[in-house]
Scaffold this motif. Structure first.
Motif, short mmCIF file in Angstrom:
data_model
loop_
_atom_site.label_atom_id
_atom_site.label_comp_id
_atom_site.label_asym_id
_atom_site.label_seq_id
_atom_site.Cartn_x
_atom_site.Cartn_y
_atom_site.Cartn_z
N VAL A 1 -8.05 -2.13 4.26
CA VAL A 1 -8.71 -0.93 3.78
C VAL A 1 -8.21 0.21 4.63
N TYR B 1 -6.46 -8.43 3.47
CA TYR B 1 -7.21 -7.42 2.73
C TYR B 1 -7.31 -6.21 3.63
N MET C 1 0.82 -1.22 0.00
CA MET C 1 0.00 0.00 0.00
C MET C 1 0.84 1.25 0.00
N LYS D 1 -4.79 6.19 1.25
CA LYS D 1 -6.17 5.75 1.18
C LYS D 1 -6.31 4.66 0.11
N GLY D 2 -7.12 3.70 0.37
CA GLY D 2 -7.34 2.69 -0.65
C GLY D 2 -7.46 1.31 -0.03
N GLU D 3 -7.38 0.31 -0.88
CA GLU D 3 -7.54 -1.05 -0.39
C GLU D 3 -6.57 -1.95 -1.13
N VAL D 4 -6.15 -2.98 -0.47
CA VAL D 4 -5.17 -3.86 -1.08
C VAL D 4 -5.44 -5.29 -0.61
N TYR D 5 -5.17 -6.22 -1.48
CA TYR D 5 -5.18 -7.63 -1.07
C TYR D 5 -3.81 -8.19 -1.37
#
Ligand code: SF4
Lengths: 404, 197, 195
Positions: free
Chosen positions: A353, A351, A98, A334-338
Motif C-alpha cells: 500500500v 501486498y 505499481m 498512490k494505491g495498492e497492489v498484490y
C-alpha cells in the motif's frame, strides 16, 4: 506428567491412560530452532498438537514502514534465507507493477536464471536437511556441497554468498559478469550429477522410503483449503504453479514441466522437489540460450534508477537526483497492489500500500511457509511421534518467512 | 477477467458493496463488515466465482481515517484462474470495536491468518475458535503493527543484565577498539601468556 | 600447536607451580575438545550448515565437531541467528543449564548486536542476556570469519581470558589491503570454479 499413583485393582493391568504432554522445541534439533510443538501423546501416538510459531518474529513489516521502498530489499532477503534471490525478484516485481515499469528483456532472463538457481539451492537444502534428520548424513553432505556450487555462482554475480540484496526497483544492482553463462552451465551440470547420485543412494534405501511413504497424507481439497502452494501442493496432485498459470517475467516463453505427486505423502513432497531441481535446470539452460550478451539491464527511468556514478560526481543534476533518490526514496504512485510469484515454497505474495510518498505505508508479505505450516497440526494428529521429523522436514518451514 | 465477479457481486449484494476498483489490474471490492461472511461464502460457493483458496488475509492500519482498520483478503480460484481482493473497514480512531466475522468455517487457512491479524492489529474475529496471539508472546501488551505503536518499544521477557552482573559497560560490551580482537591480534594472547610466566 | 605450555622454574616458597601447569594443560585439552550446542534460529544457520559441511569443515578440524543437543553435555554455545524477545528466556535457560566451564560464540550480527532489526521484538545482542566470549560479525559471516572466531576462542580458552573479543576482517580495504584483495580475486575463485 501426572504421577502414576492411581488406585489400581489387583490383577487389573490397565495402565492409567492419561495423555502425556510433551513440549518439543523451540530449541530442538528437528524443530529448526524456531517452532514449538506442544504434543499430547497417548503412548507414542499423537492425539493433539499445538504448533507455536513466532520465535523468529523480527518485525519485518514494521521495519519496512520506516525506510524507503528500496530499503526493503535487505529485509526480504532475510525472509526466506534459503532462496533470497526469489524474494528479491518477487518484491522488485511488486513495486514495478505499481510504478508501471517493465524491465528490459536481458534483465528478465537474468532474473529468471538467478531465481531458478535460488530455487535449486532451496530444494537442495530442504531435501538434504530432511535426509539428515532421518539419519542419512552422506546425501546431506553431498547436497550441501552442491548448494555450495550454486552459491559460488551467486557470489560471483552478486558479491554475497547468501544475502545478496541484489534486486533493484527497475533492474538489478549489476549487469551479469562476463563469465556468467559458463559459470552457470558448469555448476548446474555438476549439481545435477550430485543430485542423481544422492537420489540413487536415498531411494534405494528401504529405511528411508519406509519412513516417508504414506506418512503425512493430505488430500488435495484439504491442501487447497489450507492455502498450501508450491511443491507441497503439487505433491497432492494439483498442478498449480504460478509460473505456468499466471506467468510473469518470461516463464511463458520457456518450456518446462510441472512435476506433481500422486498421494500427497511425505515421499511425494520429497520427490517433487527433486524433480523440480531438474526442471529448474531445464529453464536455466533455455534462459541462457536466449539471454543477450549485450544490452541494458536496468530501465532508463530517472524516477527509480540511481544515475551513473560519473554523472553523480560530474553533474549537478546527477547529484541532486542521487540525493533525492537516496534521502527521499523513489516515489511510488498512490494505491495498492498484490503481486505474487512462485518462490521456493509456493506463492510469495506482496501486498503493498502506497500513500504516494517515498516510504511504504504498508508492506504485507504473504509468506508461503506461514500457510504451509498452519497445516502441520492436521498432518501430525494420529501419527507416531517419530513421524514428526520427516513431516516437519518436508513442509520446509523457513523461520524467517513463517514468522515474518 | 474477474470484472465479471465484481459485477456479479454488485448485482447480488447491491448496497453492501461500498466501492469497487481495478487498480493495477487487481480487482477490489470494499464491502460492509456486516455482510463480510455472507459475501465470502458467496464467492466461495458460487460456481462462476469458485474461489477455493484464500491466499492471504491481513490488516492495514490507516491511522487518522475512520474506520481505522482494513481487513483485506485475497482470494484465488485455481479452477477459474482469477483472483479478487475483498476488503472491509472496521474500528474507530482508537482501534476500539474492530470486529468482523471469522472465515475459519470457509477456509481452514483463515485460522492462523486471523490470529495473526488479531496479534498484530487487535482486530477481533468473532466466532474464531482459538483467537490468541501467534507471533508475539502472550505477555505482550499492545499491537505492534498499529502505526501508533513505537517501533523500538521492547517488552523483554527476561530482565537484561545489569552492569554489575556483566562487569563491563553494557553498551560497550563488544570490544570495538582499533587493536582488539583482530584476527591476527591473537598473537597478543600468546604474548600475554608468555609475559605472565 | 602453540599452546602456552611453558615449564616454569620456581623457587622453594612458591607453590603456584602445579596450578599454573594444570591450568595450561586443561586449557590446551579444552580448546581441542569443544562440544558444541548449536542454538540455530535464523539465516545464519544456513552459513552454519555450510561451515560444518565438506568445503569448509570448519568445526571438525578444530575438535569442535560433535554437537550435543543437551546443554548439560556441551561447553560451547553457538548462538546462530536472531534472538527475539520470545526466544530470550529459552536462550537464557539453556545457558544456565550448561556446565562450567562454558563459552559462548555469537555467530552473526544479529546475535552480536541485534543487527538491523532494531525493533519491538528483537533482543539487541545476546550480551544483554548472557555473557558472550567471541563475536563474529557479518550478516551472515563467511565461514572463514567463523573459523577465525573459533581460533580466537581457542586462544582465549588456552589463556583463560574471559574478556569479550570480536573478529575483524583480515584484509580491510580501508587500511590499504586492496592489493591483497585484488590478488585473491584474480588468482582464486574464478578460474578455480570454472575448471
Ligand atoms: S546476522 Fe544477518 S544473516 Fe545472520 S541471522 Fe541476522 S539477519 Fe540473518
Amino acid at each position: 506428567m501426572e504421577s502414576l499413583d492411581l488406585e489400581l485393582d489387583e490383577g487389573h493391568l490397565e495402565l492409567p491412560a492419561e495423555p502425556m504432554r510433551l513440549m518439543m522445541g523451540p530449541s530442538h534439533p528437528a524443530m529448526h530452532g524456531t517452532v514449538r510443538c506442544i504434543v499430547d501423546l497417548s503412548g507414542e501416538t499423537i492425539l493433539k498438537v499445538d504448533v507455536q510459531i513466532g520465535y523468529l518474529h523480527r518485525g519485518f513489516e514494521k521495519m519496512c514502514e520506516r525506510g524507503t521502498w528500496a530499503q526493503v530489499f535487505p529485509y526480504v532477503d532475510r525472509l526466506n534465507y534459503v532462496s533470497p534471490m526469489l524474494n528479491n525478484v518477487g518484491y522488485a516485481l511488486a513495486v514495478e507493477k505499481m510504478c508501471g515499469i517493465v524491465v528490459p528483456d536481458r534483465c528478465q532472463w537474468y532474473r529468471m536464471v538467478l531465481g531458478e538457481l535460488a530455487r535449486i539451492s532451496d530444494h537442495l537444502t530442504c531435501d538434504g536437511a530432511m535426509a539428515m534428520e532421518l539419519g542419512a548424513f552422506t546425501p546431506y553432505l553431498w547436497l550441501i556441497k552442491a548448494r555450495e556450487m550454486i552459491w559460488d555462482v551467486l557470489e560471483e554475480e552478486t558479491g554475497a554468498r547468501l544475502t545478496h540484496s541484489f534486486g533493484r526497483i527497475g533492474g538489478m544492482a549489476k549487469p551479469p559478469t562476463a563469465q556468467f553463462k559458463s559459470l552457470v552451465r558448469h555448476s548446474v551440470s555438476s549439481v545435477l550429477r550430485i543430485v542423481d547420485e544422492s537420489e540413487k543412494m536415498l531411494l534405494k534405501n528401504r529405511i528411508f522410503i519406509d519412513r516417508l511413504e504414506n506418512v503425512g497424507l493430505i488430500s488435495a481439497a484439504d491442501a487447497i483449503s489450507l492455502a498450501w502452494t508450491g511443491p507441497i501442493l503439487r505433491a497432492t496432485g494439483v498442478a498449480y504453479d504460478i509460473r505456468k498459470t499466471q506467468p510473469y517475467l518470461k516463464y511463458d516463453e520457456v518450456d518446462f514441466d510441472v512435476p506433481v505427486g500422486t498421494k500427497g505423502d511425505t515421499l511425494d513432497r520429497f520427490l517433487v522437489r527433486l524433480a523440480e531441481i531438474r526442471q529448474s535446470a531445464r529453464i536455466i539452460e533455455q534462459c541462457l540460450v536466449r539471454m543477450a550478451d549485450e544490452g541494458p539491464v536496468n530501465v532508463d527511468d530517472p524516477r527509480v534508477m540511481l544515475p551513473e556514478k560519473e554523472s553523480v560526481y560530474g553533474t549537478i543534476e546527477g547529484t541532486i537526483q542521487h540525493f533525492k533518490l537516496i534521502m527521499e526514496g523513489a516515489k511510488v504512485p498512490k494505491g495498492e497492489v498484490y503481486s505474487y510469484t512462485e518462490a521456493g515454497n509456493g506463492e510469495l505474495g506482496f501486498y503493498l500500500v502506497s500513500d504516494g510518498s517515498g516510504t511504504p505505508a504498508r508492506v504485507r508479505i504473504r509468506p508461503p511457509a506461514f500457510t504451509n505450516t498452519s497445516g502441520l497440526s492436521q498432518l501430525l494428529e494420529g501419527r507416531m511421534i517419530s513421524d514428526i521429523v520427516p513431516i516437519f522436514g518436508s513442509i520446509n518451514m523457513i523461520g524467517g518467512e513463517c514468522d515474518h | 477477467m474477474s470484472k465479471a465477479v465484481l459485477q456479479k457481486l454488485q448485482a447480488t449484494f447491491g448496497a453492501a458493496i461500498l466501492e469497487t476498483h481495478s487498480q493495477f489490474g487487481d480487482d477490489t471490492a470494499v464491502v460492509e463488515p456486516s455482510h463480510w461472511l455472507a459475501i465470502a461464502t458467496f464467492l466461495r460457493d458460487d460456481p462462476a466465482c469458485a474461489f477455493e483458496m484464500m491466499s492471504d488475509l491481513c490488516g492495514v492500519d490507516r491511522l487518522d481515517v475512520t474506520p481505522r482498520f482494513e481487513v483485506v483478503i485475497h482470494l484465488n480460484s485455481l479452477s477459474k484462474g482469477h483472483r479478487i481482493r475483498l476488503k472491509t473497514r472496521v474500528g474507530d480512531e482508537d482501534g476500539e470495536g474492530a470486529q468482523v466475522a471469522s472465515l475459519v468455517g470457509l477456509w481452514k487457512t483463515a485460522n492462523w491468518l486471523e490470529r495473526e491479524a488479531f496479534d498484530m492489529f487487535g482486530i477481533t474475529f468473532q466466532t474464531h475458535p482459538d483467537l490468541r496471539r501467534i507471533l508475539m508472546y502472550p505477555e505482550f501488551v499492545g499491537y505492534p503493527l498499529r502505526k501508533d505503536y513505537p517501533a523500538e518499544k521492547t517488552q523483554p521477557l527476561v530482565a537484561y543484565r545489569t552492569e554489575e552482573e556483566a562487569g563491563v559497560p553494557l553498551d560497550k560490551q563488544a570490544p570495538f577498539g582499533p587493536h582488539e580482537g583482530m584476527s591476527f591480534a591473537r598473537n597478543d594472547f600468546t604474548k600475554r601468556a608468555e609475559d605472565a610466566n | 600447536m602453540n599452546a602456552p605450555l611453558k615449564s616454569v622454574t620456581l623457587d622453594g616458597n612458591q607453590n603456584g607451580f602445579a596450578t599454573t601447569k594444570l591450568d595450561a594443560l586443561l586449557g590446551w585439552a579444552r580448546k581441542w575438545s569443544l562440544f558444541k550446542y548449536p542454538f540455530v534460529t535464523a539465516c545464519c544457520g544456513m552459513e552454519f550448515m555450510a561451515l560444518t559441511s565438506p568445503r569448509f569443515d570448519g568445526t571438525a578440524r578444530f575438535g569442535a565437531e560433535a554437537p550435543r543437543f543437551s546443554p548439560r553435555q556441551s561447553d560451547l554455545l553457538w548462538v546462530v541467528g536472531t534472538i527475539s524477545q520470545r526466544q530470550a528466556p529459552v536462550l537464557k535457560r539453556i545457558y544456565e543449564q550448561m556446565m562450567e566451564p562454558k563459552w559462548v560464540l555469537g555467530f552473526g550480527t544479529c546475535a552480536s548486536s541485534g543487527g538491523f532489526y532494531d525493533n519491538y521484538t528483537t533482543v539487541a545482542g545476546i550480551d544483554k542476556i548472557i555473557p558472550c566470549d567471541v563475536y563474529v560479525p557479518g550478516c551472515p559471516p563467511r565461514p572463514e570469519a567463523v573459523i577465525d572466531g573459533l581460533m580466537l576462542l581457542q586462544d582465549k580458552i588456552a589463556t583463560g581470558d574471559r574478556t569479550p573479543r570480536i573478529v575483524k576482517p583480515r584484509f580491510d580495504p580501508a587500511q590499504g589491503h586492496q592489493e591483497q584483495l585484488v590478488q585473491l580475486r584474480t588468482k582464486g575463485v574464478i578460474d578455480g570454479g570454472a575448471k
